[in-house]
Design an enzyme around this catalytic site. Structure first.
Site, mmCIF file in Angstrom:
data_model
loop_
_atom_site.group_PDB
_atom_site.id
_atom_site.type_symbol
_atom_site.label_atom_id
_atom_site.label_comp_id
_atom_site.label_asym_id
_atom_site.label_seq_id
_atom_site.Cartn_x
_atom_site.Cartn_y
_atom_site.Cartn_z
ATOM 1 C CE LYS A 50 25.391 2.472 -21.209
ATOM 2 N NZ LYS A 50 24.560 3.311 -21.447
ATOM 3 C CD GLN A 94 21.443 4.996 -20.981
ATOM 4 O OE1 GLN A 94 22.776 4.926 -20.415
ATOM 5 N NE2 GLN A 94 21.373 4.349 -21.996
ATOM 6 C CG ASP A 117 27.773 7.060 -25.775
ATOM 7 O OD1 ASP A 117 28.097 5.645 -25.966
ATOM 8 O OD2 ASP A 117 27.085 7.240 -24.921
#
Ligand code: NAD
Length: 287
Positions: A50, A94, A117
């Site tokens: 990322k 995460q 997300d």
């Protein structure tokens, strides 16, 4: 006959070009905060990817690491600080989290306007209702982008998804349903899995078991999307090998000789997932 390879690398590179050109026109430099709890090796690798992608397109990626033993309320308090920080437009936690933490509470404390997300209840409900403000989870968006890029139609197709996780299987099923596919979700309790998978026009596999889908699970003419990312060694101890190799949930070698199209691992969906996350970030800025 060999299958068409649905490779994500060139599509990801094209996305890098497009997003970096777009960022140059924005009034703000996009910023994404990644909150990591503990130090799982796989999470470290995903976060590294990322950061590298963000750097290539000119976005800032901030990385906050919290200790493994942190409590749910401590994580929520941290997320609230980032919610209030106007210099950051996207926040992700995460996954997976250590098992003592309440994933639902943590994810839902992210401001939906910063939930790149697409995993908060607000966005899940949008997806469920096929609403107008859908933020697709990055992997789901990556799968659809890959199919769109290769002009593989989804409408009216029989789509079988193996794996029903909150992160991949379920949102992907809803996204395909919203695109008028006929969707079947398979899981550990599915009887005669091979029969179900052979029925698919498009087979999507996200279970996390190396080479689980062999030639017995597929037939000619199918499109196979392999979401799995598994690390395997060549049988020797990892210390002897020095490095391990990434493989998917599909036995690429045998399955690619039968089906009409297949995404590889690495270089398929994984390459698109990180690109899709930043596409979500730019969509949120909305300029
Ligand atoms: P998960 O462990 O949360 O879920 C796995 C799912 O597979 C579960 O629903 C389980 O019921 C099902 N399953 C497990 N074994 C099965 C079996 N034998 N038969 C049928 N169903 C079975 O995993 P996840 O987060 O959904 O990830 C799945 C895989 O996808 C992993 O390899 C992960 O690393 C990978 N992944 C890849 C990307 C990407 O960008 N390519 C993104 C996220 C996850």
């Amino acid at each position: 006959m060999s299958a068409q390879i649905l490779e994500g690398i060139s599509l990801r590179d094209a996305t890098i070009q497009r997003l970096s050109a777009k960022i140059k026109t924005l009034s703000v430099q996009p910023a994404l905060t990644v909150i990591q709890i503990g130090s799982r090796t796989d999470s470290n690798a995903y976060i590294k990817a990322k950061k590298a992608f963000g750097e290539k397109i000119g976005a800032r990626v901030l990385h906050e690491v919290l200790p493994e033993k942190v409590t749910t309320s401590e994580v929520v308090a941290q997320i609230k600080k980032h919610n209030a920080d106007h210099s950051v437009q996207g926040i992700i936690v995460q996954l997976p989290l250590p098992t003592h933490l309440d994933q639902h509470t943590i994810i839902d404390s992210i401001d939906p306007k910063k939930d790149v997300d697409g995993l908060t209840s607000t966005h899940t409900q949008e997806l469920w209702e096929d609403g107008s403000e859908i933020v697709l989870p990055a992997t789901t968006r990556g799968i659809l982008s890959l199919l769109d890029c290769y002009q593989i139609p989804v409408e009216g197709k029989k789509v079988v998804i193996v794996g029903r996780s909150v992160l991949v299987g379920k949102p992907t099923a809803l996204a395909f349903l919203n695109r008028n596919a006929t969707v079947t979700i398979c899981h550990r309790g599915t009887k005669n899995l091979e029969e179900e998978t052979r029925r698919a026009d498009i087979l999507i596999v996200a279970i996390g078991r190396a080479h689980f889908i062999t030639k017995d699970f597929v037939r000619e003419g199918q499109v196979v999307i392999d979401v799995g990312i598994n690390t395997v060694s060549d049988g020797r101890l990892q210390e002897e090998v020095g490095k391990r190799k990434l493989v998917g949930d599909v036995d690429f070698e045998s399955v690619s000789k039968i089906v009409s199209a297949i995404s590889p691992v690495p270089g398929g969906v994984g390459a698109m997932t990180v690109a899709s996350l930043f596409e979500n970030l730019l969509d949120m800025i909305g300029e």
